[in-house]
Write an enzyme that holds these catalytic residues in place. Structure first.
Site, PDB file in Angstrom:
ATOM      1  N   ARG A  46      20.653 -82.022 -52.630  1.00  0.00           N
ATOM      2  CA  ARG A  46      21.685 -83.046 -52.433  1.00  0.00           C
ATOM      3  C   ARG A  46      23.060 -82.522 -52.858  1.00  0.00           C
ATOM      4  O   ARG A  46      24.067 -82.822 -52.224  1.00  0.00           O
ATOM      5  CB  ARG A  46      21.329 -84.313 -53.215  1.00  0.00           C
ATOM      6  CG  ARG A  46      20.195 -85.101 -52.574  1.00  0.00           C
ATOM      7  CD  ARG A  46      19.680 -86.178 -53.482  1.00  0.00           C
ATOM      8  NE  ARG A  46      20.627 -87.260 -53.671  1.00  0.00           N
ATOM      9  CZ  ARG A  46      20.492 -88.201 -54.605  1.00  0.00           C
ATOM     10  NH1 ARG A  46      19.452 -88.163 -55.432  1.00  0.00           N
ATOM     11  NH2 ARG A  46      21.384 -89.162 -54.720  1.00  0.00           N
TER      12      ARG A  46
ATOM     13  N   ARG B 131      16.367 -89.217 -64.913  1.00  0.00           N
ATOM     14  CA  ARG B 131      16.357 -90.641 -64.570  1.00  0.00           C
ATOM     15  C   ARG B 131      14.941 -91.135 -64.284  1.00  0.00           C
ATOM     16  O   ARG B 131      14.139 -90.433 -63.686  1.00  0.00           O
ATOM     17  CB  ARG B 131      17.237 -90.910 -63.336  1.00  0.00           C
ATOM     18  CG  ARG B 131      18.699 -90.709 -63.599  1.00  0.00           C
ATOM     19  CD  ARG B 131      19.586 -91.358 -62.555  1.00  0.00           C
ATOM     20  NE  ARG B 131      19.315 -90.938 -61.190  1.00  0.00           N
ATOM     21  CZ  ARG B 131      20.183 -91.088 -60.192  1.00  0.00           C
ATOM     22  NH1 ARG B 131      21.366 -91.647 -60.432  1.00  0.00           N
ATOM     23  NH2 ARG B 131      19.890 -90.700 -58.965  1.00  0.00           N
TER      24      ARG B 131
ATOM     25  N   LYS C 190      29.565 -92.970 -59.641  1.00  0.00           N
ATOM     26  CA  LYS C 190      30.419 -93.699 -58.688  1.00  0.00           C
ATOM     27  C   LYS C 190      30.107 -95.196 -58.686  1.00  0.00           C
ATOM     28  O   LYS C 190      31.022 -96.014 -58.630  1.00  0.00           O
ATOM     29  CB  LYS C 190      30.248 -93.146 -57.269  1.00  0.00           C
ATOM     30  CG  LYS C 190      30.807 -91.762 -57.059  1.00  0.00           C
ATOM     31  CD  LYS C 190      30.964 -91.428 -55.587  1.00  0.00           C
ATOM     32  CE  LYS C 190      29.676 -91.513 -54.796  1.00  0.00           C
ATOM     33  NZ  LYS C 190      28.648 -90.557 -55.250  1.00  0.00           N
TER      34      LYS C 190
ATOM     35  N   ARG D  29      32.923 -89.352 -45.106  1.00  0.00           N
ATOM     36  CA  ARG D  29      32.073 -88.233 -45.535  1.00  0.00           C
ATOM     37  C   ARG D  29      32.469 -86.922 -44.858  1.00  0.00           C
ATOM     38  O   ARG D  29      32.020 -85.858 -45.259  1.00  0.00           O
ATOM     39  CB  ARG D  29      30.597 -88.526 -45.220  1.00  0.00           C
ATOM     40  CG  ARG D  29      29.972 -89.570 -46.110  1.00  0.00           C
ATOM     41  CD  ARG D  29      28.492 -89.694 -45.835  1.00  0.00           C
ATOM     42  NE  ARG D  29      27.877 -90.781 -46.557  1.00  0.00           N
ATOM     43  CZ  ARG D  29      27.377 -90.688 -47.787  1.00  0.00           C
ATOM     44  NH1 ARG D  29      27.435 -89.538 -48.423  1.00  0.00           N
ATOM     45  NH2 ARG D  29      26.823 -91.730 -48.363  1.00  0.00           N
TER      46      ARG D  29
ATOM     47  N   ARG E 150      11.696 -91.208 -59.353  1.00  0.00           N
ATOM     48  CA  ARG E 150      11.793 -91.327 -57.902  1.00  0.00           C
ATOM     49  C   ARG E 150      11.744 -89.934 -57.257  1.00  0.00           C
ATOM     50  O   ARG E 150      12.188 -88.950 -57.854  1.00  0.00           O
ATOM     51  CB  ARG E 150      13.103 -92.020 -57.503  1.00  0.00           C
ATOM     52  CG  ARG E 150      13.209 -93.438 -58.002  1.00  0.00           C
ATOM     53  CD  ARG E 150      14.452 -94.131 -57.474  1.00  0.00           C
ATOM     54  NE  ARG E 150      15.648 -93.297 -57.595  1.00  0.00           N
ATOM     55  CZ  ARG E 150      16.879 -93.748 -57.364  1.00  0.00           C
ATOM     56  NH1 ARG E 150      17.059 -94.992 -56.999  1.00  0.00           N
ATOM     57  NH2 ARG E 150      17.922 -92.952 -57.484  1.00  0.00           N
TER      58      ARG E 150
END
Length: 214
Positions: free
Chosen positions: A171, A127, A13, A88, A160
């Site tokens: 998530r 990542r 996004k 949301r 992270r």
């Protein structure tokens, strides 16, 4: 162009938002940016939002809506906008519709980036980021020349906490619970544009432009 951008974590996004805002010359508006700006400037809405943020609690829908409406009422949004991270919930979507209707406007489209969950998982748990300069890496697609060391500043390249498999899966779950009703809402309204979010940023952007038809 009055657009909303939807998509699960890791769908790209952020990359697409920059491209869309640049092409159509509209401000890219994210709720995170709005919160930070209002808190920093000490606005009445910012002071109220900070009470929840300091406790690690979710900012209530009504306050989020008020913050976004305040931003959309600003001069640079008269020619259009790109909302990222809002709405949301269906309540927020309904409130956005009410606000736009009051301004004699309506959403042009809701761009919904869709990526297979397995691919998203691979993207996100791979990542890595430099702890010092923030340079991004990926263990498979873009690893540093020396494992664990940033090519640019020599800082530590690490994963992270929110990119671990367990956190990422959670998530996804939260996103599905929140967003599926939202997708159905915009499908019913006839303004949802499902976009296949794989094949590289340029291909995805080309599909978005084509779907928007201008």
């Amino acid at each position: 162009m009055k657009l909303v951008l939807l998509g699960p974590p890791g769908a790209g996004k952020g990359t697409q938002a920059v491209k869309i805002a640049e092409k159509y010359q509209i401000p890219h508006i994210s709720t995170g940016d709005i919160f930070r700006k209002n808190v920093k400037e000490g606005t009445p809405l910012g002071v109220e939002a900070k009470k929840y943020m300091d406790k690690g609690a979710l900012v209530p829908d009504e306050l989020v809506v008020a913050l976004v409406n305040d931003r959309l009422a600003q001069e640079d949004c008269r020619g259009g906008f790109l909302l990222d991270g809002f709405p949301r919930t269906v309540f927020q979507a309904e409130e956005l519709d009410k606000f736009l209707k009051g301004e004699g406007k309506a959403l042009t489209a809701v761009v919904d980036l869709r990526v297979d969950e397995d691919e998203l998982l691979e993207r996100m748990i791979g990542r890595r980021v430099c702890r010092s300069c923030g340079a991004p890496y990926h263990v498979k697609n873009m690893p540093p020349k020396k494992e664990g060391v940033c090519d640019h500043c020599g800082g530590e390249v690490y994963q992270r906490a929110d990119d671990t498999e367990e956190t990422v899966k959670n998530r996804f779950l939260v996103y599905k619970e929140q967003t599926m009703p939202l997708v159905a809402y915009y499908e019913k309204a006839g303004c949802l544009l499902p976009i296949e979010g794989t094949g590289g940023p340029e291909r995805v952007f080309g599909a978005i432009v084509e779907a928007l038809g201008q």
